[in-house]
Scaffold this motif. Structure first.
Motif, PDB file in Angstrom:
ATOM      1  N   SER A  44       0.825  -1.210   0.000  1.00 17.89           N
ATOM      2  CA  SER A  44       0.000   0.000   0.000  1.00 17.89           C
ATOM      3  C   SER A  44       0.856   1.256   0.000  1.00 17.89           C
ATOM      4  O   SER A  44       1.695   1.440   0.886  1.00 17.89           O
ATOM      5  CB  SER A  44      -0.920   0.022   1.230  1.00 17.89           C
ATOM      6  OG  SER A  44      -1.861  -1.022   1.158  1.00 17.89           O
ATOM      7  N   HIS A  46       0.468   5.125   0.499  1.00 19.53           N
ATOM      8  CA  HIS A  46      -0.438   6.181   0.929  1.00 19.53           C
ATOM      9  C   HIS A  46      -0.064   7.492   0.238  1.00 19.53           C
ATOM     10  O   HIS A  46       0.956   7.590  -0.465  1.00 19.53           O
ATOM     11  CB  HIS A  46      -0.410   6.317   2.453  1.00 19.53           C
ATOM     12  CG  HIS A  46      -1.021   5.148   3.156  1.00 19.53           C
ATOM     13  ND1 HIS A  46      -2.323   5.142   3.586  1.00 19.53           N
ATOM     14  CD2 HIS A  46      -0.517   3.934   3.472  1.00 19.53           C
ATOM     15  CE1 HIS A  46      -2.607   3.982   4.155  1.00 19.53           C
ATOM     16  NE2 HIS A  46      -1.518   3.227   4.095  1.00 19.53           N
ATOM     17  N   GLU A  70     -10.120   3.435  -3.386  1.00 18.82           N
ATOM     18  CA  GLU A  70     -10.595   4.669  -2.778  1.00 18.82           C
ATOM     19  C   GLU A  70     -11.278   4.464  -1.433  1.00 18.82           C
ATOM     20  O   GLU A  70     -11.442   5.428  -0.685  1.00 18.82           O
ATOM     21  CB  GLU A  70     -11.562   5.386  -3.731  1.00 18.82           C
ATOM     22  CG  GLU A  70     -10.888   5.869  -5.005  1.00 18.82           C
ATOM     23  CD  GLU A  70     -11.788   6.756  -5.836  1.00 18.82           C
ATOM     24  OE1 GLU A  70     -12.942   7.008  -5.408  1.00 18.82           O
ATOM     25  OE2 GLU A  70     -11.349   7.208  -6.914  1.00 18.82           O
ATOM     26  N   GLU A  71     -11.659   3.226  -1.096  1.00 25.21           N
ATOM     27  CA  GLU A  71     -12.364   3.057   0.173  1.00 25.21           C
ATOM     28  C   GLU A  71     -12.217   1.653   0.725  1.00 25.21           C
ATOM     29  O   GLU A  71     -11.931   0.699  -0.004  1.00 25.21           O
ATOM     30  CB  GLU A  71     -13.853   3.395   0.021  1.00 25.21           C
ATOM     31  CG  GLU A  71     -14.616   2.466  -0.885  1.00 25.21           C
ATOM     32  CD  GLU A  71     -16.073   2.881  -1.024  1.00 25.21           C
ATOM     33  OE1 GLU A  71     -16.340   4.096  -1.094  1.00 25.21           O
ATOM     34  OE2 GLU A  71     -16.940   1.990  -1.047  1.00 25.21           O
ATOM     35  N   ARG A  85     -13.788   6.154   3.295  1.00 23.44           N
ATOM     36  CA  ARG A  85     -13.012   6.660   2.175  1.00 23.44           C
ATOM     37  C   ARG A  85     -11.620   7.083   2.649  1.00 23.44           C
ATOM     38  O   ARG A  85     -11.457   7.557   3.764  1.00 23.44           O
ATOM     39  CB  ARG A  85     -13.737   7.825   1.501  1.00 23.44           C
ATOM     40  CG  ARG A  85     -15.109   7.439   0.946  1.00 23.44           C
ATOM     41  CD  ARG A  85     -15.679   8.518   0.051  1.00 23.44           C
ATOM     42  NE  ARG A  85     -14.911   8.676  -1.174  1.00 23.44           N
ATOM     43  CZ  ARG A  85     -15.077   7.914  -2.269  1.00 23.44           C
ATOM     44  NH1 ARG A  85     -15.970   6.950  -2.265  1.00 23.44           N
ATOM     45  NH2 ARG A  85     -14.336   8.124  -3.344  1.00 23.44           N
ATOM     46  N   PHE A  86     -10.639   6.917   1.786  1.00 21.93           N
ATOM     47  CA  PHE A  86      -9.260   7.191   2.154  1.00 21.93           C
ATOM     48  C   PHE A  86      -8.879   8.654   2.007  1.00 21.93           C
ATOM     49  O   PHE A  86      -7.777   9.045   2.370  1.00 21.93           O
ATOM     50  CB  PHE A  86      -8.317   6.314   1.335  1.00 21.93           C
ATOM     51  CG  PHE A  86      -8.429   4.852   1.655  1.00 21.93           C
ATOM     52  CD1 PHE A  86      -8.325   4.404   2.956  1.00 21.93           C
ATOM     53  CD2 PHE A  86      -8.668   3.923   0.655  1.00 21.93           C
ATOM     54  CE1 PHE A  86      -8.427   3.061   3.260  1.00 21.93           C
ATOM     55  CE2 PHE A  86      -8.766   2.578   0.944  1.00 21.93           C
ATOM     56  CZ  PHE A  86      -8.651   2.138   2.252  1.00 21.93           C
ATOM     57  N   GLY A  87      -9.737   9.469   1.455  1.00 26.95           N
ATOM     58  CA  GLY A  87      -9.412  10.878   1.320  1.00 26.95           C
ATOM     59  C   GLY A  87     -10.597  11.643   0.755  1.00 26.95           C
ATOM     60  O   GLY A  87     -11.650  11.087   0.467  1.00 26.95           O
ATOM     61  N   ARG A  95      -6.913  10.937  -2.503  1.00 27.23           N
ATOM     62  CA  ARG A  95      -8.148  10.223  -2.201  1.00 27.23           C
ATOM     63  C   ARG A  95      -8.044   8.711  -2.374  1.00 27.23           C
ATOM     64  O   ARG A  95      -9.022   8.000  -2.183  1.00 27.23           O
ATOM     65  CB  ARG A  95      -9.283  10.763  -3.073  1.00 27.23           C
ATOM     66  CG  ARG A  95      -9.207  10.376  -4.546  1.00 27.23           C
ATOM     67  CD  ARG A  95     -10.319  11.048  -5.319  1.00 27.23           C
ATOM     68  NE  ARG A  95     -10.316  10.656  -6.725  1.00 27.23           N
ATOM     69  CZ  ARG A  95     -11.048  11.250  -7.659  1.00 27.23           C
ATOM     70  NH1 ARG A  95     -11.830  12.265  -7.321  1.00 27.23           N
ATOM     71  NH2 ARG A  95     -11.010  10.847  -8.898  1.00 27.23           N
ATOM     72  N   THR A  96      -6.894   8.215  -2.754  1.00 30.52           N
ATOM     73  CA  THR A  96      -6.756   6.777  -2.977  1.00 30.52           C
ATOM     74  C   THR A  96      -5.523   6.226  -2.267  1.00 30.52           C
ATOM     75  O   THR A  96      -4.558   6.941  -1.990  1.00 30.52           O
ATOM     76  CB  THR A  96      -6.626   6.451  -4.480  1.00 30.52           C
ATOM     77  OG1 THR A  96      -5.395   7.005  -4.971  1.00 30.52           O
ATOM     78  CG2 THR A  96      -7.784   7.009  -5.272  1.00 30.52           C
ATOM     79  N   ILE A  97      -5.578   4.928  -2.007  1.00 29.72           N
ATOM     80  CA  ILE A  97      -4.385   4.150  -1.713  1.00 29.72           C
ATOM     81  C   ILE A  97      -3.996   3.437  -3.000  1.00 29.72           C
ATOM     82  O   ILE A  97      -4.847   2.844  -3.666  1.00 29.72           O
ATOM     83  CB  ILE A  97      -4.644   3.127  -0.586  1.00 29.72           C
ATOM     84  CG1 ILE A  97      -4.702   3.838   0.770  1.00 29.72           C
ATOM     85  CG2 ILE A  97      -3.567   2.042  -0.574  1.00 29.72           C
ATOM     86  CD1 ILE A  97      -4.953   2.923   1.937  1.00 29.72           C
ATOM     87  N   HIS A 200     -12.392  -2.353  -4.280  1.00 27.88           N
ATOM     88  CA  HIS A 200     -12.385  -1.766  -2.947  1.00 27.88           C
ATOM     89  C   HIS A 200     -11.733  -2.731  -1.955  1.00 27.88           C
ATOM     90  O   HIS A 200     -11.597  -3.923  -2.214  1.00 27.88           O
ATOM     91  CB  HIS A 200     -13.815  -1.459  -2.478  1.00 27.88           C
ATOM     92  CG  HIS A 200     -14.599  -0.604  -3.420  1.00 27.88           C
ATOM     93  ND1 HIS A 200     -14.237   0.696  -3.698  1.00 27.88           N
ATOM     94  CD2 HIS A 200     -15.713  -0.854  -4.144  1.00 27.88           C
ATOM     95  CE1 HIS A 200     -15.104   1.209  -4.558  1.00 27.88           C
ATOM     96  NE2 HIS A 200     -16.013   0.287  -4.849  1.00 27.88           N
TER      97      HIS A 200
END
Length: 281
Positions: A44, A46, A70-71, A85-87, A95-97, A200
């Motif tokens: 991952s 970030h 994204e989530e 959600r990641f962002g 907004r994503t990993i 996801h």
């Protein structure tokens, strides 16, 4: 020109080495392994990590090769509790990993490092560092030969059992959590629970234990469960049978096939007492 030795050719060592080369610093990376591991290991990236990697201005394929997640969806007894959600959706960078296997990232970073003038010595194990008036004389074994080389600086990026940290007499506090996790990168061939496991992340909680599904690339999914197993040294078929049985016991009728990598991992917290010393004894 200053010469820097980085011990450890993982993502941190190769990223630092590439940046140093771009700043005009002569840099050598030593790696004790003869060849790169094929296992994905960490996966991952970030937002801040992705931002730092893009500072390299190197084509390491984050946009084209990584899976954008994204989530994370959280379930209890197979009932959806929340979508985390990641962002913020307004910030496309954060907004994503990015799911990007470590083995692939290391390969891309090695190419970037070497293309910027860096040198990698593999099968090279440092065993002694002598402080000298203007720097450090590093003694290492490389392909059965004992060698010595002078460097102005030595940087340890060689993981939890860092030989650089040991030779510098830097203490490291460490604590381990009680849980073990079985981690498998595999193909999900069928699943009764209707979830999009290739887009996801999903975390399932039940009285029987914890299950996480997370895209690892466009064909494979990382499956993580908590376990009492202490190792994963059995045959692939034995591990696969165990994994399918545990998923079924936790309420997920999932059929797993083609396990690319499987391992038992524990979770530890480590912190070095200091990050630099002027003299290595």
């Amino acid at each position: 020109m200053k010469q820097v030795l980085i011990v450890g050719a993982g993502p941190v060592g190769l990223t630092l080495g590439t940046l140093l080369c771009q700043y005009g610093v002569e840099c050598v990376v030593m790696e004790k392994r003869k060849s790169r591991l094929s296992a994905s290991k960490a996966f991952s990236l970030h937002a801040r990590t992705t931002e730092m990697l893009r500072l390299l201005n190197a084509d390491i394929g984050i946009n084209t090769k990584a899976v954008k997640v994204e989530e994370m969806r959280l379930y209890s007894q197979r009932n959806l509790l929340s979508n985390m959600r990641f962002g913020k959706s307004s910030n496309t960078e954060c907004r994503t990993i990015h799911s990007y296997p470590q083995s692939l990232l290391e390969s891309e970073l090695e190419t970037a490092f070497c293309s910027n003038g860096g040198l990698i010595e593999k099968d090279a194990t440092v065993f002694q560092i002598d402080h000298q008036p203007q720097g450090y004389l590093v003694h290492y074994k490389c392909q059965d030969d004992v060698k010595s080389r002078f460097f102005d600086y030595v940087v340890g990026c060689d993981g939890a059992n860092s030989i650089v940290r040991q030779l510098a007499n830097i203490d490291c506090s460490e604590s381990a959590y009680s849980e073990n996790f079985l981690v498998a990168d595999c193909k999900v061939e069928s699943m009764s629970h209707n979830v999009d496991y290739q887009k996801h992340g999903h975390t399932f909680l039940s009285s029987k234990g914890y299950v996480m599904l997370f895209p690892i690339d466009r064909d494979y999914t990382r499956v993580v469960i908590d376990t009492d197993k202490q190792y994963s040294g059995e045959s692939e078929s034995t591990n696969l049978t165990y994994l399918n049985r545990e998923l079924e016991a936790r309420g997920l009728s999932v059929h797993i096939g083609d396990v690319k990598w499987i391992s038992v991992a524990d979770v530890r917290s480590s912190l070095a007492s200091k990050y630099s010393v002027e003299v290595v004894e």
